[in-house]
Design a protein around this motif. Structure first.
Motif, PDB file in Angstrom:
ATOM      1  N   ARG A   1       0.838  -1.195   0.000  1.00 33.94           N
ATOM      2  CA  ARG A   1       0.000   0.000   0.000  1.00 33.94           C
ATOM      3  C   ARG A   1       0.884   1.260   0.000  1.00 33.94           C
ATOM      4  N   PRO A   2       0.496   2.316  -0.739  1.00 37.11           N
ATOM      5  CA  PRO A   2       1.284   3.552  -0.692  1.00 37.11           C
ATOM      6  C   PRO A   2       1.397   4.087   0.731  1.00 37.11           C
ATOM      7  N   ALA A   3       2.555   4.566   1.067  1.00 34.18           N
ATOM      8  CA  ALA A   3       2.793   5.046   2.424  1.00 34.18           C
ATOM      9  C   ALA A   3       2.110   6.387   2.651  1.00 34.18           C
ATOM     10  N   ALA A   4       1.683   6.607   3.882  1.00 29.46           N
ATOM     11  CA  ALA A   4       1.144   7.899   4.295  1.00 29.46           C
ATOM     12  C   ALA A   4       2.265   8.640   5.016  1.00 29.46           C
ATOM     13  N   THR A   5       3.026   9.396   4.276  1.00 30.43           N
ATOM     14  CA  THR A   5       4.188  10.086   4.827  1.00 30.43           C
ATOM     15  C   THR A   5       3.747  11.214   5.750  1.00 30.43           C
ATOM     16  N   VAL A   6       4.251  11.203   6.974  1.00 34.05           N
ATOM     17  CA  VAL A   6       3.856  12.204   7.955  1.00 34.05           C
ATOM     18  C   VAL A   6       4.250  13.598   7.472  1.00 34.05           C
ATOM     19  N   ASN A   7       3.250  14.494   7.471  1.00 36.90           N
ATOM     20  CA  ASN A   7       3.488  15.885   7.092  1.00 36.90           C
ATOM     21  C   ASN A   7       2.388  16.721   7.727  1.00 36.90           C
TER      22      ASN A   7
ATOM     23  N   ILE B   1     -14.171  10.739  -0.912  1.00 39.34           N
ATOM     24  CA  ILE B   1     -12.725  10.989  -1.005  1.00 39.34           C
ATOM     25  C   ILE B   1     -12.017   9.716  -1.447  1.00 39.34           C
ATOM     26  N   GLY B   2     -12.161   8.658  -0.668  1.00 37.59           N
ATOM     27  CA  GLY B   2     -11.585   7.374  -1.056  1.00 37.59           C
ATOM     28  C   GLY B   2     -10.074   7.320  -0.993  1.00 37.59           C
ATOM     29  N   ASP B   3      -9.488   7.905   0.052  1.00 34.25           N
ATOM     30  CA  ASP B   3      -8.034   7.843   0.236  1.00 34.25           C
ATOM     31  C   ASP B   3      -7.687   6.530   0.936  1.00 34.25           C
ATOM     32  N   GLY B   4      -7.021   5.637   0.216  1.00 30.36           N
ATOM     33  CA  GLY B   4      -6.733   4.312   0.748  1.00 30.36           C
ATOM     34  C   GLY B   4      -5.490   4.219   1.601  1.00 30.36           C
ATOM     35  N   ARG B   5      -4.774   5.315   1.817  1.00 29.19           N
ATOM     36  CA  ARG B   5      -3.629   5.266   2.720  1.00 29.19           C
ATOM     37  C   ARG B   5      -4.127   5.158   4.153  1.00 29.19           C
ATOM     38  N   LYS B   6      -3.279   4.668   5.027  1.00 24.87           N
ATOM     39  CA  LYS B   6      -3.735   4.406   6.393  1.00 24.87           C
ATOM     40  C   LYS B   6      -2.774   4.993   7.417  1.00 24.87           C
ATOM     41  N   PRO B   7      -2.763   6.307   7.571  1.00 21.92           N
ATOM     42  CA  PRO B   7      -1.902   6.875   8.615  1.00 21.92           C
ATOM     43  C   PRO B   7      -2.409   6.483   9.992  1.00 21.92           C
ATOM     44  N   SER B   8      -1.499   6.104  10.871  1.00 24.25           N
ATOM     45  CA  SER B   8      -1.917   5.752  12.229  1.00 24.25           C
ATOM     46  C   SER B   8      -2.278   7.005  13.013  1.00 24.25           C
ATOM     47  N   ALA B   9      -1.546   8.078  12.732  1.00 21.98           N
ATOM     48  CA  ALA B   9      -1.865   9.383  13.321  1.00 21.98           C
ATOM     49  C   ALA B   9      -2.343  10.295  12.191  1.00 21.98           C
ATOM     50  N   TRP B  10      -3.376  11.068  12.446  1.00 22.23           N
ATOM     51  CA  TRP B  10      -3.950  11.918  11.406  1.00 22.23           C
ATOM     52  C   TRP B  10      -4.672  13.091  12.050  1.00 22.23           C
ATOM     53  N   SER B  11      -4.965  14.094  11.226  1.00 23.30           N
ATOM     54  CA  SER B  11      -5.709  15.261  11.702  1.00 23.30           C
ATOM     55  C   SER B  11      -6.670  15.715  10.623  1.00 23.30           C
TER      56      SER B  11
ATOM     57  N   GLY C   1     -26.529  21.530   6.819  1.00 18.56           N
ATOM     58  CA  GLY C   1     -25.729  22.733   6.956  1.00 18.56           C
ATOM     59  C   GLY C   1     -24.585  22.741   5.963  1.00 18.56           C
ATOM     60  N   SER C   2     -23.644  23.659   6.160  1.00 17.92           N
ATOM     61  CA  SER C   2     -22.567  23.874   5.195  1.00 17.92           C
ATOM     62  C   SER C   2     -21.210  23.500   5.789  1.00 17.92           C
ATOM     63  N   ILE C   3     -20.326  23.069   4.903  1.00 17.54           N
ATOM     64  CA  ILE C   3     -18.954  22.707   5.274  1.00 17.54           C
ATOM     65  C   ILE C   3     -18.012  23.409   4.315  1.00 17.54           C
ATOM     66  N   ASP C   4     -16.903  23.899   4.818  1.00 15.06           N
ATOM     67  CA  ASP C   4     -15.931  24.605   3.972  1.00 15.06           C
ATOM     68  C   ASP C   4     -14.515  24.264   4.429  1.00 15.06           C
ATOM     69  N   ASP C   5     -13.594  24.420   3.498  1.00 15.08           N
ATOM     70  CA  ASP C   5     -12.152  24.333   3.757  1.00 15.08           C
ATOM     71  C   ASP C   5     -11.773  23.112   4.595  1.00 15.08           C
ATOM     72  N   VAL C   6     -12.019  21.941   4.027  1.00 13.59           N
ATOM     73  CA  VAL C   6     -11.650  20.688   4.673  1.00 13.59           C
ATOM     74  C   VAL C   6     -10.181  20.390   4.374  1.00 13.59           C
ATOM     75  N   ALA C   7      -9.406  20.108   5.398  1.00 11.87           N
ATOM     76  CA  ALA C   7      -8.000  19.752   5.224  1.00 11.87           C
ATOM     77  C   ALA C   7      -7.700  18.524   6.076  1.00 11.87           C
ATOM     78  N   VAL C   8      -7.018  17.554   5.476  1.00  7.75           N
ATOM     79  CA  VAL C   8      -6.654  16.324   6.166  1.00  7.75           C
ATOM     80  C   VAL C   8      -5.144  16.182   6.134  1.00  7.75           C
ATOM     81  N   TYR C   9      -4.549  15.921   7.286  1.00  4.72           N
ATOM     82  CA  TYR C   9      -3.097  15.807   7.420  1.00  4.72           C
ATOM     83  C   TYR C   9      -2.726  14.390   7.828  1.00  4.72           C
ATOM     84  N   TYR C  10      -1.582  13.926   7.333  1.00  2.55           N
ATOM     85  CA  TYR C  10      -1.008  12.679   7.811  1.00  2.55           C
ATOM     86  C   TYR C  10      -0.101  13.018   8.989  1.00  2.55           C
ATOM     87  N   GLY C  11      -0.602  12.796  10.177  1.00  8.10           N
ATOM     88  CA  GLY C  11       0.147  13.127  11.377  1.00  8.10           C
ATOM     89  C   GLY C  11      -0.716  13.949  12.327  1.00  8.10           C
TER      90      GLY C  11
END
Length: 728
Positions: A518-524, A595-605, A705-715
């Motif tokens: 599986r592609p790595a989820a590089t912490v950033n 979204i369907g992001d198949g990477r699996k970071p153990s830590a995420w935000s 309701g409404s949602i805006d500016d979604v950001a997902v981080y690996y770490g």
């Protein structure tokens, strides 16, 4: 090919049955769902019987794989079937040797002829009255090594898979004894939708590896939908149908590669070109091929099968690709044709119903497929379309529909596991937590109906609303279900071990040998992996789709898109800063931007802004198949929280106000989740929450309701990083 009668002696005689053998089909009518004692061999699918001996067989650095010289060039001692892949014993041994080497790290030279030593593996073919096309005997000895004897190379291959699994769980040793094993069903299939979301040849190879390891013998590939037609021909009459980029279509060379690879795993490729409905990619270049000009634009994706020239063009399409696939089956679709066409005067004026036109059209295609020496397959949603009885149905209706079709003389491959229309062996990765996706428990608890003309079962992977998933999300969903499916269709008597015990058995074996990492989820934690501003909805790549859906591009480091879900496309409203756009959800079930992001970071935000229109109980901001980020947690007074499905619902003491933009952040360290509102820590949840980015924005219970500016981080973001995001 003549079909051989397959029989399973030790397991089926445990049933109270009446048996009758028809061509290629074992018919078993059970008066009860008998339970077979588990032989205690830790392999999947479970074996028929095991007679234990004393001692162990061990694979060593000096081990060889030996092929019986007398049968090395033979594929069968007599048995045959439509799904039998004719590879010689030597070719099968070559495939097995490659898998054994990759798993063990041992040299394992492949030799033809010779006497087996105590640490060798010997493969041979021998005439058998009970093994049929796919049965085998595996004997392990501490003095004469391991021997696999079968009537065909398919049986030898499956015996090799059983030995490989035993050795993998036993640290390359296996108890001495004899296994006799024969499948209960002849047709054990997976179908995969590569039209809505493209699967690369490499991804299909990994699916085939898993199928081969689990003794699943047919892969039906659904090549077209409205979004795309994936087969590329150089014939000018059909070359424009496929996507413009070679990276998102299959050439003849690609198919040749895939067929050859599948052959090594004893998997038959069954191509499907679905007409007359789901044909938007076929009518795109010429709308006159569809019913749209005569019956309305809503029928743009249905070929006008009342028109002789359209039928002729379509027959030519099948003729173009029939020769690409050497297997004995070709699937012509005929799925879900809209019966509302009967209300169109253009159709009714012909004096025939659309069902009658479908029947005639399928019979015309059947003649074309038969002329190529193949058998026609088609979907069956109900009992209304009854073509020539040489057509094999893949039932996509209820179990009673399958029984009706079998009673009418049709051979049937079933997808149903229950009485209602959507109790089927299928999964839909893009429809997050849709109840129609069969669970492992539902598959494991299924009762084999038996019956005349019952060829077997099929597990379907549909990619609806998953147009941009990276397919690892699909892998996560299908892997355990495929193993469970294989367990139940190889051995159809009810298992005596629990579903949990089976899951542990499969987990101990591990994934198939050779599948890609599986592609790595590089912490950033500086640059988001996924970022959606929703300021502009854009068509997805025309390189990938012939009729691209519309979605929102990610500006993060991972180039995925979010696209509409089954609840309909969310509308857009003015963004939180008074400029740009936000997406507005209406609280509809399954309203999801996948979204369907198949990477699996153990830590995420996950960081986002939300403006609830109402306080609605139990609603999701982001939801995957394993977890969800909740605006309003279940059975709370609208508290923000997280859910781990099947484990628990967790919340903090904070409720987001309505009619106000609020910044929320969920920070997972892997063992706990911190929840922030407007930069302030509101609480910490001590739970391991799986990464929800494999799912989508919204979900099974989306917010109102409404949602805006979604950001997902690996770490895991720091408190100061969260505070900074809340000030942007």
């Amino acid at each position: 090919m003549a079909q051989h009668k397959q029989r399973r002696w030790s397991r089926l005689t445990a049933l109270t049955v009446t048996t009758a053998l028809t061509v290629g089909v074992l018919v078993a009518t059970s008066t009860s769902a008998a339970t077979a004692a588990d032989p205690g061999v830790p392999v999947v699918p479970r074996v028929d019987s095991f007679t234990s001996g004393a001692g162990t067989f061990t694979l060593t650095s000096g081990s060889r794989i030996i092929v019986d010289v007398a049968t090395a060039g033979t594929s069968s001692t007599g048995p045959d079937s439509k799904l039998f892949v004719e590879t010689t014993l030597l070719q099968t041994a070559t495939s097995l040797a490659s898998q054994f080497r990759a798993a063990s790290g041992l040299a394992l030279p492949l030799v033809t002829g010779g006497t087996a030593d105590a640490d060798d593996v010997l493969l041979s073919l021998a005439t058998s009255s009970s093994q049929g096309v796919e049965g085998y005997r595996l004997t392990t000895s501490s003095t004469t090594g391991a021997s696999i004897t079968a009537a065909t190379s398919a049986g030898a291959f499956y015996g090799g898979q059983t030995l490989l699994q035993r050795l993998r769980v036993g640290a390359w040793s296996a108890p001495v004894g004899t296994i006799d094993d024969v499948p209960d069903t002849a047709h054990r299939a997976v179908s995969v939708d590569v039209a809505r979301n493209f699967w690369t040849v490499a991804e299909l190879k990994d699916l085939i590896r898993r199928m081969g390891a689990l003794k699943v013998n047919a892969l039906q590939i659904h090549f077209n939908e409205n979004e795309a037609f994936r087969l590329y021909s150089t014939n000018p009459a059909y070359s424009g149908l496929a996507p413009s980029s070679a990276s998102y279509r299959y050439s003849r060379a690609d198919i040749d590669t895939l067929v050859a690879f599948a052959k090594a795993y004893h998997v038959t490729i069954i191509p499907e070109i679905d007409t007359p409905y789901h044909a938007g990619a076929l009518t795109r270049l010429d709308s006159s091929r569809s019913f749209a000009p005569q019956c309305g634009s809503q029928f743009f994706d249905t070929l006008d099968i009342t028109n002789a020239s359209v039928r002729s063009w379509t027959v030519g399409l099948y003729e173009e690709f029939l020769s690409w696939f050497p297997g004995d089956y070709f699937h012509v679709g005929n799925d879900e044709v809209p019966l509302t066409l009967n209300s169109c005067g253009y159709v009714s004026d012909t004096g025939k119903s659309i069902e009658q036109w479908q029947t005639e059209f399928v019979n015309q295609l059947d003649a074309t497929v038969n002329a190529a020496g193949k058998t026609t397959m088609m979907w069956a949603n109900g009992p209304d379309i009854l073509p020539n009885t040489d057509v094999t149905f893949v039932n996509f209706g209820s179990v009673s529909n399958a029984a009706f079709l079998r009673g009418e003389g049709y051979k049937v491959v079933d997808t149903a596991w229950g009485g209602s229309g959507y109790q089927r062996f299928f999964i839909i990765p893009g429809m997050i937590r849709d109840s129609r996706t069969a669970s492992e428990a539902q598959i494991y608890g299924w009762t084999w109906p038996g019956g005349t003309n019952n060829l077997g079962q099929q597990l379907a992977i549909w990619m609806d609303f998953a147009n941009t998933e990276d397919n690892y999300s699909a892998v996560d969903l299908y892997s355990a279900r495929l193993a469970t499916f294989a367990e139940r269709v190889w051995a159809t008597t009810s298992p005596s071990i629990t579903a949990a015990q089976f899951a542990s058995r499969w987990a101990a074996i591990g994934d198939a040998v050779g599948v890609a990492a599986r592609p790595a989820a590089t912490v950033n934690t500086t640059t988001p992996a996924l970022k959606y501003t929703f300021d502009a909805a854009v068509p997805l790549s025309t390189n990938e789709f012939t009729s691209p859906p519309t979605g929102f591009a990610s500006t993060g480091s991972v180039a995925l898109h979010a696209v509409r879900g089954a609840g309909g496309t969310p509308s857009t409203v003015t963004g939180r800063s008074g400029t740009g756009s936000a997406v507005k959800f209406g609280g509809s079930a399954h309203q999801t931007l996948t979204i369907g992001d198949g990477r699996k970071p153990s830590a995420w935000s996950a960081s986002l802004w939300v403006n609830p229109a109402t306080s609605t109980a139990d609603t999701s901001l982001v939801s995957g198949w394993q977890s969800a980020l909740k605006l309003s947690q279940y059975q709370t007074t609208n508290k923000v929280g997280v859910t781990v499905f099947g484990v628990g619902d967790y919340s903090v003491d904070y409720t987001a106000p309505t009619a106000t933009w609020t910044h929320l952040a969920f920070v997972s360290t892997g063992t706990q989740v911190q929840i922030y509102a407007n930069g302030a820590l509101e609480g910490t949840i001590n739970a391991a929450v799986p990464y929800p980015g494999s799912g989508g924005i919204g979900g099974q219970r989306s917010i109102n309701g409404s949602i805006d500016d979604v950001a997902v981080y690996y770490g895991a973001l720091t408190a100061s990083q969260v505070a900074a995001l809340a000030q942007q």
